[in-house]
Design a protein around this motif. Sequence first.
Motif, PDB file in Angstrom:
ATOM      1  N   SER A 262      -0.931   1.647 -16.341  1.00 24.29           N
ATOM      2  CA  SER A 262      -1.378   2.580 -15.663  1.00 24.29           C
ATOM      3  C   SER A 262      -2.754   2.305 -15.260  1.00 24.29           C
ATOM      4  N   CYS A 263      -3.382   1.233 -15.435  1.00 23.81           N
ATOM      5  CA  CYS A 263      -4.583   0.855 -15.365  1.00 23.81           C
ATOM      6  C   CYS A 263      -4.982   0.717 -13.778  1.00 23.81           C
ATOM      7  N   PRO A 264      -5.613   1.466 -12.959  1.00 14.77           N
ATOM      8  CA  PRO A 264      -6.142   1.108 -11.714  1.00 14.77           C
ATOM      9  C   PRO A 264      -6.715  -0.136 -11.368  1.00 14.77           C
ATOM     10  N   VAL A 265      -7.570  -0.696 -12.168  1.00  9.76           N
ATOM     11  CA  VAL A 265      -8.386  -1.752 -12.086  1.00  9.76           C
ATOM     12  C   VAL A 265      -7.373  -2.899 -12.147  1.00  9.76           C
ATOM     13  N   LEU A 266      -6.489  -3.122 -12.891  1.00  6.91           N
ATOM     14  CA  LEU A 266      -5.555  -4.268 -12.764  1.00  6.91           C
ATOM     15  C   LEU A 266      -4.655  -4.400 -12.139  1.00  6.91           C
ATOM     16  N   ALA A 267      -4.202  -3.063 -11.418  1.00  7.81           N
ATOM     17  CA  ALA A 267      -3.443  -2.968 -10.382  1.00  7.81           C
ATOM     18  C   ALA A 267      -3.970  -3.523  -9.029  1.00  7.81           C
ATOM     19  N   TRP A 268      -5.405  -3.060  -9.071  1.00 10.17           N
ATOM     20  CA  TRP A 268      -5.931  -3.416  -7.863  1.00 10.17           C
ATOM     21  C   TRP A 268      -6.166  -4.872  -7.743  1.00 10.17           C
ATOM     22  N   LEU A 269      -6.612  -5.754  -8.923  1.00  3.89           N
ATOM     23  CA  LEU A 269      -6.837  -6.914  -8.671  1.00  3.89           C
ATOM     24  C   LEU A 269      -5.595  -7.822  -8.615  1.00  3.89           C
ATOM     25  N   ALA A 270      -4.413  -7.366  -9.403  1.00  8.50           N
ATOM     26  CA  ALA A 270      -2.917  -7.809  -9.000  1.00  8.50           C
ATOM     27  C   ALA A 270      -2.574  -7.957  -7.520  1.00  8.50           C
ATOM     28  N   TRP A 271      -2.940  -6.805  -6.891  1.00 10.82           N
ATOM     29  CA  TRP A 271      -2.623  -6.777  -5.347  1.00 10.82           C
ATOM     30  C   TRP A 271      -3.588  -7.562  -4.702  1.00 10.82           C
ATOM     31  N   GLN A 272      -4.741  -7.596  -4.769  1.00 12.65           N
ATOM     32  CA  GLN A 272      -5.835  -8.263  -4.128  1.00 12.65           C
ATOM     33  C   GLN A 272      -5.523  -9.759  -4.032  1.00 12.65           C
ATOM     34  N   GLY A 273      -5.317 -10.080  -5.338  1.00 12.11           N
ATOM     35  CA  GLY A 273      -5.031 -11.744  -5.719  1.00 12.11           C
ATOM     36  C   GLY A 273      -3.603 -11.982  -5.081  1.00 12.11           C
ATOM     37  N   ALA A 274      -2.705 -11.393  -5.333  1.00 12.93           N
ATOM     38  CA  ALA A 274      -1.229 -11.598  -4.572  1.00 12.93           C
ATOM     39  C   ALA A 274      -1.351 -11.664  -2.952  1.00 12.93           C
ATOM     40  N   ALA A 275      -2.051 -10.651  -2.421  1.00  8.00           N
ATOM     41  CA  ALA A 275      -2.345 -10.596  -1.034  1.00  8.00           C
ATOM     42  C   ALA A 275      -3.519 -11.456  -0.342  1.00  8.00           C
ATOM     43  N   GLU A 276      -4.300 -12.045  -1.135  1.00  3.98           N
ATOM     44  CA  GLU A 276      -5.479 -12.851  -0.912  1.00  3.98           C
ATOM     45  C   GLU A 276      -6.355 -12.133   0.059  1.00  3.98           C
ATOM     46  N   LEU A 277      -6.620 -10.859  -0.344  1.00  8.02           N
ATOM     47  CA  LEU A 277      -7.401 -10.040   0.344  1.00  8.02           C
ATOM     48  C   LEU A 277      -8.914 -10.467   0.196  1.00  8.02           C
TER      49      LEU A 277
END
Length: 375
Positions: A262-277
């Motif tokens: 439920s960590c929002p920081v880890l979730a954001w980093l995973a999405w940012q990395g996967a999408a290469e944002l």
Amino acid sequence: MRAEEEHPTVLEPVEVVDAELVEASDASGGGVVPADPAAAVLAALEQGAEEELHRARAHKTKTGYTRDWEVWQEFHDWLGERTGHRLSDTDVTRGTMVAFVTWLDEVIKAPPNTIDRRVTGVTVTARRPPYRAAVPKEATLAARELIRKYRNDPARMARGRGQAAHATPEHLRRMHTASPTVPRRPGSRRRRREYVLPDLAVYRNQALTKMAWAISGRAAEVSALDVSHIKLVEEGLEVHVPSVKGRPPRDADVAFGQHPESCPVLAWLAWQGAAELAEGPAFRSVDQWGRLGRGRLSPDGCRLVITRAGKQAGIDVRLTGHSARAGFITTAIEQGKRPDEVRRQSGHAAKSAVFWEYVRKAQRWHNPVSRGIGL
């Protein structure tokens, strides 16, 4: 005396005149009459202000006003059938507005908040081109006097959807571990009875739901986030929530969670990395093949992500776009956070009735007055 002085020329009405003259519009006899330049300037400024405000309104607000006007026309049709004479749509008076509110309440069975919105939509639309109708202040005041009475009736207030179900940290963890296999929705044209969400869509949905919860964000605010608004620091994320619909911007601090699921920081980093944002919108569309879109996910799209994620996880209440915001406030207060700190994160006004209602519910059993008084 010369002939032209004995028989002065009669001025014909004109279409274009200088700043000092206007065409006579009364029945007393043609010609031109003095104009008031100040009044003309004020009228032009008023019209310009209305046009500027209209351009500044959100698209969804404009479409809502369009529907409000359609309902107003339906009311006039209904009234015309019963009186034998249909009034003009621009007949916005104290009598027609009160009758409109009564019709919405007694015939349509609309909730008070919807009726209030309809009154606003009709008033704004009537004053704009092509109608340019005069809406007297006493008309809207009388309408809202009735609406205030309706809001004191629990049965009427229950007509609405009610308060959004509150998303909890446990809900977020269940959404994180939910299966990516999604059954076909009723009415869908997909051939397959079920399909698997692409990994990229899973990363986005997890990041969006947790970010919305952690910043206590409205769907429109989550939609408006850019990558540049989200900064990674040692303690977590510093999120700048931009101004939406005229609300002031705010800065929200998002700390690392106690649970990875439920960590929002880890979730954001995973999405940012996967999408290469690296720049642009923080949350974007992802198609069924896992291809990332360039466009910003709309507020409605953000709401759907939360609702579908909750349904996919088998959560027994229907989560909506507002569930994350309401859930954050309630959870933070229950965990002993000060209301002023929570309010800064959520962006509520100091006197917001909605915010303090959340606080009262969350604190209800902190120290009930009936406890420890000798019962």
